[in-house]
Design a protein around this motif. Sequence first.
Motif, PDB file in Angstrom:
ATOM      1  N   MET A   1     -21.527  32.832   3.500  1.00 38.38           N
ATOM      2  CA  MET A   1     -22.082  31.546   3.368  1.00 38.38           C
ATOM      3  C   MET A   1     -22.424  30.791   4.768  1.00 38.38           C
ATOM      4  N   LEU A   2     -21.479  30.731   5.749  1.00 40.00           N
ATOM      5  CA  LEU A   2     -21.604  30.389   6.925  1.00 40.00           C
ATOM      6  C   LEU A   2     -22.604  30.943   7.868  1.00 40.00           C
ATOM      7  N   LEU A   3     -22.804  32.314   7.751  1.00 38.47           N
ATOM      8  CA  LEU A   3     -23.739  32.920   8.439  1.00 38.47           C
ATOM      9  C   LEU A   3     -25.217  32.480   7.766  1.00 38.47           C
ATOM     10  N   LEU A   4     -25.285  32.322   6.336  1.00 36.30           N
ATOM     11  CA  LEU A   4     -26.609  32.046   6.107  1.00 36.30           C
ATOM     12  C   LEU A   4     -26.967  30.438   6.439  1.00 36.30           C
ATOM     13  N   HIS A   5     -25.928  29.699   6.667  1.00 36.39           N
ATOM     14  CA  HIS A   5     -25.957  28.487   7.123  1.00 36.39           C
ATOM     15  C   HIS A   5     -26.858  28.497   8.445  1.00 36.39           C
ATOM     16  N   ILE A   6     -26.072  29.371   9.410  1.00 35.19           N
ATOM     17  CA  ILE A   6     -26.739  29.498  10.760  1.00 35.19           C
ATOM     18  C   ILE A   6     -28.103  30.028  10.787  1.00 35.19           C
ATOM     19  N   LEU A  75     -22.025  13.302  10.148  1.00 32.71           N
ATOM     20  CA  LEU A  75     -22.961  13.565   8.897  1.00 32.71           C
ATOM     21  C   LEU A  75     -23.326  14.769   8.849  1.00 32.71           C
ATOM     22  N   LYS A  76     -23.842  15.464   9.935  1.00 33.61           N
ATOM     23  CA  LYS A  76     -24.277  16.930   9.678  1.00 33.61           C
ATOM     24  C   LYS A  76     -23.035  17.759   8.930  1.00 33.61           C
ATOM     25  N   LEU A  77     -22.012  17.622   9.477  1.00 37.33           N
ATOM     26  CA  LEU A  77     -20.868  18.294   9.083  1.00 37.33           C
ATOM     27  C   LEU A  77     -20.381  18.018   7.803  1.00 37.33           C
ATOM     28  N   LEU A  78     -20.592  16.722   7.197  1.00 36.83           N
ATOM     29  CA  LEU A  78     -20.376  16.691   5.984  1.00 36.83           C
ATOM     30  C   LEU A  78     -21.449  17.124   4.977  1.00 36.83           C
ATOM     31  N   GLN A  79     -22.667  17.181   5.406  1.00 35.05           N
ATOM     32  CA  GLN A  79     -23.806  17.624   4.735  1.00 35.05           C
ATOM     33  C   GLN A  79     -23.616  19.222   4.315  1.00 35.05           C
ATOM     34  N   ARG A  80     -23.028  20.054   5.379  1.00 38.45           N
ATOM     35  CA  ARG A  80     -22.521  21.373   5.297  1.00 38.45           C
ATOM     36  C   ARG A  80     -21.518  21.540   4.514  1.00 38.45           C
ATOM     37  N   LEU A  81     -20.531  20.531   4.403  1.00 31.09           N
ATOM     38  CA  LEU A  81     -19.473  20.821   3.465  1.00 31.09           C
ATOM     39  C   LEU A  81     -19.800  20.469   2.070  1.00 31.09           C
ATOM     40  N   ALA A  82     -20.665  19.651   1.878  1.00 27.64           N
ATOM     41  CA  ALA A  82     -21.308  19.198   0.629  1.00 27.64           C
ATOM     42  C   ALA A  82     -21.836  20.402  -0.153  1.00 27.64           C
ATOM     43  N   ILE A  83     -22.718  21.054   0.738  1.00 26.04           N
ATOM     44  CA  ILE A  83     -23.484  22.133   0.217  1.00 26.04           C
ATOM     45  C   ILE A  83     -22.450  23.326  -0.093  1.00 26.04           C
ATOM     46  N   GLU A  84     -21.651  23.833   0.812  1.00 28.58           N
ATOM     47  CA  GLU A  84     -20.660  24.757   0.467  1.00 28.58           C
ATOM     48  C   GLU A  84     -19.895  24.551  -0.510  1.00 28.58           C
ATOM     49  N   SER A  86     -20.464  22.823  -3.283  1.00 30.66           N
ATOM     50  CA  SER A  86     -21.058  23.000  -4.497  1.00 30.66           C
ATOM     51  C   SER A  86     -20.919  24.373  -5.086  1.00 30.66           C
ATOM     52  N   PHE A  87     -20.812  25.382  -4.153  1.00 32.68           N
ATOM     53  CA  PHE A  87     -20.855  26.698  -4.542  1.00 32.68           C
ATOM     54  C   PHE A  87     -19.500  27.104  -5.148  1.00 32.68           C
ATOM     55  N   ILE A  88     -18.435  26.331  -3.997  1.00 34.72           N
ATOM     56  CA  ILE A  88     -17.035  26.873  -4.395  1.00 34.72           C
ATOM     57  C   ILE A  88     -16.587  25.970  -5.734  1.00 34.72           C
ATOM     58  N   GLY A  89     -17.200  24.986  -5.775  1.00 35.99           N
ATOM     59  CA  GLY A  89     -16.468  24.232  -7.134  1.00 35.99           C
ATOM     60  C   GLY A  89     -16.914  25.018  -8.343  1.00 35.99           C
ATOM     61  N   VAL A  90     -17.865  25.890  -8.724  1.00 36.98           N
ATOM     62  CA  VAL A  90     -17.966  26.512  -9.803  1.00 36.98           C
ATOM     63  C   VAL A  90     -16.925  27.568 -10.077  1.00 36.98           C
ATOM     64  N   VAL A  91     -16.505  27.903  -8.805  1.00 34.12           N
ATOM     65  CA  VAL A  91     -15.572  29.127  -8.994  1.00 34.12           C
ATOM     66  C   VAL A  91     -14.002  28.524  -9.185  1.00 34.12           C
ATOM     67  N   LEU A  92     -14.031  27.159  -8.663  1.00 30.87           N
ATOM     68  CA  LEU A  92     -12.662  26.566  -8.750  1.00 30.87           C
ATOM     69  C   LEU A  92     -12.390  25.990 -10.165  1.00 30.87           C
ATOM     70  N   LEU A  93     -13.437  25.819 -10.937  1.00 33.57           N
ATOM     71  CA  LEU A  93     -13.480  25.233 -12.375  1.00 33.57           C
ATOM     72  C   LEU A  93     -12.521  26.144 -13.300  1.00 33.57           C
ATOM     73  N   GLY A  94     -12.615  27.546 -12.720  1.00 31.71           N
ATOM     74  CA  GLY A  94     -11.948  28.631 -13.503  1.00 31.71           C
ATOM     75  C   GLY A  94     -10.469  28.591 -13.411  1.00 31.71           C
ATOM     76  N   THR A  95      -9.896  27.975 -12.468  1.00 32.03           N
ATOM     77  CA  THR A  95      -8.523  27.565 -12.070  1.00 32.03           C
ATOM     78  C   THR A  95      -7.923  26.508 -12.792  1.00 32.03           C
ATOM     79  N   LEU A  96      -8.683  25.605 -13.493  1.00 35.62           N
ATOM     80  CA  LEU A  96      -8.436  24.545 -14.038  1.00 35.62           C
ATOM     81  C   LEU A  96      -7.690  24.891 -15.306  1.00 35.62           C
ATOM     82  N   PHE A  97      -8.067  25.707 -16.081  1.00 36.08           N
ATOM     83  CA  PHE A  97      -7.637  26.022 -17.525  1.00 36.08           C
ATOM     84  C   PHE A  97      -6.450  27.100 -17.459  1.00 36.08           C
ATOM     85  N   GLN A  98      -5.405  26.624 -17.588  1.00 41.63           N
ATOM     86  CA  GLN A  98      -4.125  27.564 -17.522  1.00 41.63           C
ATOM     87  C   GLN A  98      -3.250  27.452 -18.853  1.00 41.63           C
TER      88      GLN A  98
END
Length: 275
Positions: A1-6, A75-84, A86-98
């Motif tokens: 993902m970081l390589l795609l950012h670059i 600001l640029k750092l926060l923009q990158r973190l927000a984009i990344e 959003s992708f990781i959050g979809v995966v993290l939702l699966g850890t909520l249901f235990q």
Amino acid sequence: MLLLHIGASHLNTEESQTSNLPIASWKYLTPPTRVLCVFLAVFAIALTPNGHWWTWLFYGIWLSAIVPLSGVKLLKLLQRLAIESSFIGVVLLGTLFQKSGEVVWAWGWLQITTQGLTILGSVALKAFLSLLMLNILTMTTSVPMLLHALRVLRVPSLLVAILASMHRYLSVLIEEFNAMRRAAASRNFASHKLWRGNAQQRAWQRQVIGNMIGVMFVRTYDRGERIYQAMMSRGLKEVPPIMEVQPAGLQDLLAVIGTVAIGLLGQLIYVMRSF
């Protein structure tokens, strides 16, 4: 993902904007030292078991002090973190249901427990802190210097060559995608009237988009092969050459020792809180 950012954003490193930083800043460390410090920090963050919030708070305070020393734009750092995120959050939702732990909320077979909340918060903090360090590294170090640092740190040559090829071919992928997007727009494919059609029309559009993705893959593969053959005929090297390499100094040794000490101190906090 970081390589795609670059590759996708064509960002230049911000070292030219950090001339007013103190001598002990991130800028004056050599690229191998930066990569090694980031690896040690991410390893310490990931090594901490779930639920040890005080350790991550300690690491978070440490990383928040590195951000101004790195000279990156917040600001640029926060923009990158927000984009990344959003992708990781979809995966993290699966850890909520235990199934284990006290049930906080339930709806049918879905249930949120205290164990699920602990795992979700722990993994989210690990991912956020790790992405913070990795983004600081990629925003302050050029790709050729990163590849050179990996070679200095004895990373396998084949892996470094694969990363270098990925970075080189990203521009090819972006160019082919833009060409196909312009062709589709010239044929009025993405007009609002078409998207407001019935279900059969929308299914046809999804099929066309899928075919476009397949064609783009084939075209970029063929073009990448031609580029590779052309580069081989011109004496391709695994890693782009670096004209000037900054030698390691005392500040690099102190940075590595400090990173190891902070990582061990954070783990000591975890061990002391466990008793």
